[in-house]
Design an enzyme around this catalytic site. Structure first.
Site, PDB file in Angstrom:
ATOM      1  N   LYS A  58      -3.677   1.505   6.255  1.00 13.44           N
ATOM      2  CA  LYS A  58      -5.078   1.936   6.085  1.00 13.44           C
ATOM      3  C   LYS A  58      -6.043   1.812   7.609  1.00 13.44           C
ATOM      4  O   LYS A  58      -5.484   1.092   8.405  1.00 13.44           O
ATOM      5  CB  LYS A  58      -5.812   1.035   5.019  1.00 13.44           C
ATOM      6  CG  LYS A  58      -4.820   0.815   3.844  1.00 13.44           C
ATOM      7  CD  LYS A  58      -5.308   1.796   2.880  1.00 13.44           C
ATOM      8  CE  LYS A  58      -4.795   1.408   1.826  1.00 13.44           C
ATOM      9  NZ  LYS A  58      -4.688   2.684   0.926  1.00 13.44           N
TER      10      LYS A  58
ATOM     11  N   HIS B 133       0.266  10.151  -5.358  1.00 12.10           N
ATOM     12  CA  HIS B 133      -0.346   8.650  -4.941  1.00 12.10           C
ATOM     13  C   HIS B 133       0.483   7.602  -5.873  1.00 12.10           C
ATOM     14  O   HIS B 133       0.457   7.333  -7.078  1.00 12.10           O
ATOM     15  CB  HIS B 133      -1.393   9.012  -5.691  1.00 12.10           C
ATOM     16  CG  HIS B 133      -2.235   7.594  -5.605  1.00 12.10           C
ATOM     17  ND1 HIS B 133      -2.970   6.984  -6.404  1.00 12.10           N
ATOM     18  CD2 HIS B 133      -3.030   6.821  -4.099  1.00 12.10           C
ATOM     19  CE1 HIS B 133      -3.369   6.129  -6.194  1.00 12.10           C
ATOM     20  NE2 HIS B 133      -3.391   5.678  -5.005  1.00 12.10           N
TER      21      HIS B 133
END
Length: 348
Positions: A168, A299
């Site tokens: 991230k 995802h």
């Protein structure tokens, strides 16, 4: 065979270890579980996950029970696309994107699960499999981790046999991103895949600035650099960067991908089973992308592996670390396909 009943249950509880990305804290585990029953005794089940907001599972359960389920009672469960289209028409007035689509995804997945169980085969056989195993990477680089924590989970991912990791970004200045991503690169080596994910945190100018920096680190893709609905911004950004743009997890239904794909705003198509509407729409999105020679990466994992098995343009399934007691081992960085009837995934 006819649908006779739809049962819905919910769970919602705090996570033992909350995780953070650039825009949110994911601090809960919630599920809305749906079971479709038939007059021949065959059932299909699905489970919709929520990572935050205590009441979402209950709100979704109400939508399913009071609005969607009554429409499908008495229907033949084999008519999956027909049921989908009826539910889209039903929810159009209130706006189908959002929790209405989550509910449609729950029904879609339960119907596929039911079909597989009725025929005694996993769903990837019904979709027409292209491969027997799916390459995988580990999503381990959450923002609440310090550098030492990032290094530790990245090393464990490589020990478990993953082909790479995702980190991230966007929680702080660019210098912080570069330090964190650089530390992970040293741990995993130059040949492993390294992805970065901004979770829609940037505007165009900042996404371009950071994207150019991530390119220098040899990243495999730059995920969700911009707000999901900004198709024009994605197109402009893709024209300026050599680094592929991965996006799609926050787009609802196949129609939301058409302009993005046709205009060249995405380098890796990345739908989410819940928001896309289930197996049916994800499969159609994947085939649309394949027509434009654009790769597909899920995802999330779980039931998505059945779609990935059948698409010609699959490159990765997303995963967390394997539990210490996992019955599954990766082979050459790949997950094997599940062999149980229905829509079971490798983590079910």
């Amino acid at each position: 065979m006819k649908i006779t009943n739809v049962e819905v249950s919910i769970t919602s509880e705090a996570k033992d270890h909350p995780v953070r990305d650039a825009i949110q804290l994911l601090d809960r585990n919630g599920h809305t579980t749906l079971t479709i029953e038939t007059d021949e005794g065959v059932t299909g089940q699905s489970k919709i996950y929520f990572g935050r907001e205590e009441h979402s599972p209950a709100v979704l359960a109400m939508i399913i029970e009071r609005q969607l389920a009554p429409v499908i009672i008495g229907e033949d469960p084999a008519f999956i696309r027909g049921i989908r289209d009826r539910l889209r028409t039903l929810t159009d007035y209130q706006g189908t994107p959002g929790l209405s689509t989550f509910g449609m995804a729950a029904i879609d997945q339960a119907l596929w699960d039911l079909q597989g169980k009725a025929l005694g085969v996993p769903v990837w056989r019904l979709l027409g499999a292209q491969r027997s195993a799916i390459p995988t990477y580990a999503m381990v680089g959450w923002l609440e981790l310090d550098i030492a924590g990032l290094e530790r989970v990245s090393a464990k991912a490589m020990e478990q046999g993953f082909r790479g990791v995702k980190v991230k970004v966007g929680g702080g200045p660019l210098s912080e991103d570069l330090e964190r991503v650089g530390a992970v690169r040293k741990v995993i080596g130059d040949d492993a895949a390294l992805m970065v994910d901004a979770n829609q945190a940037f505007d165009y100018a900042e996404a371009l600035r950071r994207g150019r920096a991530y390119e220098q680190l040899g990243c495999r893709w730059f995920e969700e650099p911009l707000p999901a609905a900004d198709t024009a911004g994605h197109v402009r950004l893709a024209e300026k960067l050599d680094l592929p743009i991965a996006t799609g997890e926050n787009r609802y239904g196949q129609a939301a991908f058409r302009d993005l794909i046709e205009r060249g705003g995405v380098g890796v198509v990345q739908p989410d089973l819940r928001r896309a509407g289930g197996v049916t729409d994800c499969f159609e999105i994947g085939l649309l992308a394949a027509g434009f020679n654009i790769p597909y990466a899920s995802h999330g994992g779980g039931a998505h592996i059945h779609v990935l098995a059948a698409l010609p343009n699959t490159i990765y399934v997303e995963s967390g670390l394997l539990p210490d007691d996992s019955p599954i081992s990766l082979v050459d960085g790949c997950y094997p396909l599940p062999d149980r009837p229905g829509l079971a995934g490798w983590n079910d």
